[in-house]
Design an enzyme around this catalytic site. Structure first.
Site, mmCIF file in Angstrom:
data_model
loop_
_atom_site.group_PDB
_atom_site.id
_atom_site.type_symbol
_atom_site.label_atom_id
_atom_site.label_comp_id
_atom_site.label_asym_id
_atom_site.label_seq_id
_atom_site.Cartn_x
_atom_site.Cartn_y
_atom_site.Cartn_z
ATOM 1 N N PRO A 2 0.870 7.135 3.211
ATOM 2 C CA PRO A 2 0.282 6.724 4.495
ATOM 3 C C PRO A 2 -0.766 5.630 4.285
ATOM 4 O O PRO A 2 -1.672 5.782 3.481
ATOM 5 C CB PRO A 2 -0.351 8.009 5.040
ATOM 6 C CG PRO A 2 -0.357 8.984 3.933
ATOM 7 C CD PRO A 2 0.632 8.547 2.907
ATOM 8 N N GLU A 3 -0.600 4.547 4.994
ATOM 9 C CA GLU A 3 -1.578 3.462 4.938
ATOM 10 C C GLU A 3 -2.347 3.444 6.253
ATOM 11 O O GLU A 3 -2.136 4.300 7.118
ATOM 12 C CB GLU A 3 -0.854 2.140 4.685
ATOM 13 C CG GLU A 3 -0.101 2.153 3.349
ATOM 14 C CD GLU A 3 -0.311 0.886 2.545
ATOM 15 O OE1 GLU A 3 -1.373 0.254 2.671
ATOM 16 O OE2 GLU A 3 0.603 0.530 1.788
#
Ligand code: ZN
Length: 293
Positions: A2-3
């Protein structure tokens, strides 16, 4: 992994089920996350009310308010005014490499790697899933700006603090390649490997170029490109919001149309040349040697 766009989409997706609601029960099935789940967290959270969710870099911040019997809720973290001297408190949640948060319904059985549940009044459950357990949740005490994990972070890329001068000023005399420079959280937060590669492609900058040798004009273009790729990813994430509610599986970490990331050996969408792969700061970096100079 997840960014920033996924974390922001997560915040938007789960907020309506949590904000202003009371925590009825906390279930920890596995404490052994990157930081062990604090002892006593379960009891401490029961009866607390969740405030407005915030995001800082890739951290989610869930302010929690104690509720004195019959009285108004005591102010949570992030405020200067703590009635009766009550300490500000919040949960700091990081999704690590493989973590995700979604809303499950009461009675929905946990699956493997569902490590933590916050059971809310009205029956929604905030459920944390993390196969690799590099994520964590921990107390955030007092002022968020002074927390050791948050204090040294650079500006948010979609905020006015990330202005046209920021990259140019921070990069002077830096010999580091521009791509790892962009991924340094002290320069700007939340520009991970995917978005650094994509922004450099849009701005036409070779990821190997020394950060200190790039002109102000090119950094202005790069700043705009970073905002563009992140904003587009968040907008696209908005279409997957329904995935945060039970029944549709894991929240979508959205597959975007990417120009370079993960496409080494494939043709450049702009010029047709085969995209090249280089390692910078121990990270794979794909780029077009014709379009990026
Ligand atoms: Zn090209």
């Amino acid at each position: 992994m997840p960014e920033l766009p996924e974390v922001e989409t997560t915040r938007r997706g789960i907020a309506p089920y949590l904000e202003g609601r009371e925590i009825r029960e906390v279930i920890v099935r596995n404490r052994r996350l990157r930081v062990p789940v604090p002892e006593g967290l379960e009891n401490a959270l029961v009866g607390m009310r969740i405030g407005a969710l915030e995001r800082r870099a890739k951290y989610l911040i869930l302010p929690v308010e104690a509720q004195p019997a019959g009285g108004e809720a005591v102010t949570a973290v992030g405020s200067d005014a703590h009635p009766e001297g009550a300490p500000g408190r919040a949960l700091l949640w990081h999704l690590g490499m493989s973590g995700s948060l979604r809303i499950a319904r009461l009675g929905e059985s946990p699956k493997k790697h569902d490590h933590v549940d916050l059971v809310m009044e009205e029956g929604a459950i905030l459920r944390y899933h993390d196969p690799r357990r590099f994520g964590f949740l921990d107390w955030l005490e007092g002022d968020t700006a002074r927390d050791r994990r948050l204090a040294r972070l650079g500006p948010e890329p979609l905020s006015p603090a990330f202005d046209d001068e920021r990259l140019f000023v921070c990069s002077r005399k830096r010999r580091l390649a521009v791509k790892p420079f962009l991924m340094d959280n002290a320069v700007v937060v939340g520009v991970g490997n995917i978005y650094a590669a994509e922004a450099l492609f849009l701005a036409g900058i070779d990821p190997r170029r020394a950060a200190g040798q790039i002109s102000r004009e090119r950094y202005v273009r790069l700043t705009a490109a970073i905002r563009e790729v992140l904003a587009a990813a968040i907008t696209q994430g908005g279409t997957t919001l329904r995935d945060f509610v039970s029944g549709t599986g894991e929240p979508g970490y959205f597959a975007q149309r990417l120009n370079v990331y993960g496409r080494d050996g494939e043709p450049c969408r702009r010029c047709g040349r085969e995209l090249a792969l280089v390692t910078l700061g121990q990270r794979a970096s794909v780029f077009c040697a014709t379009c990026q100079t």
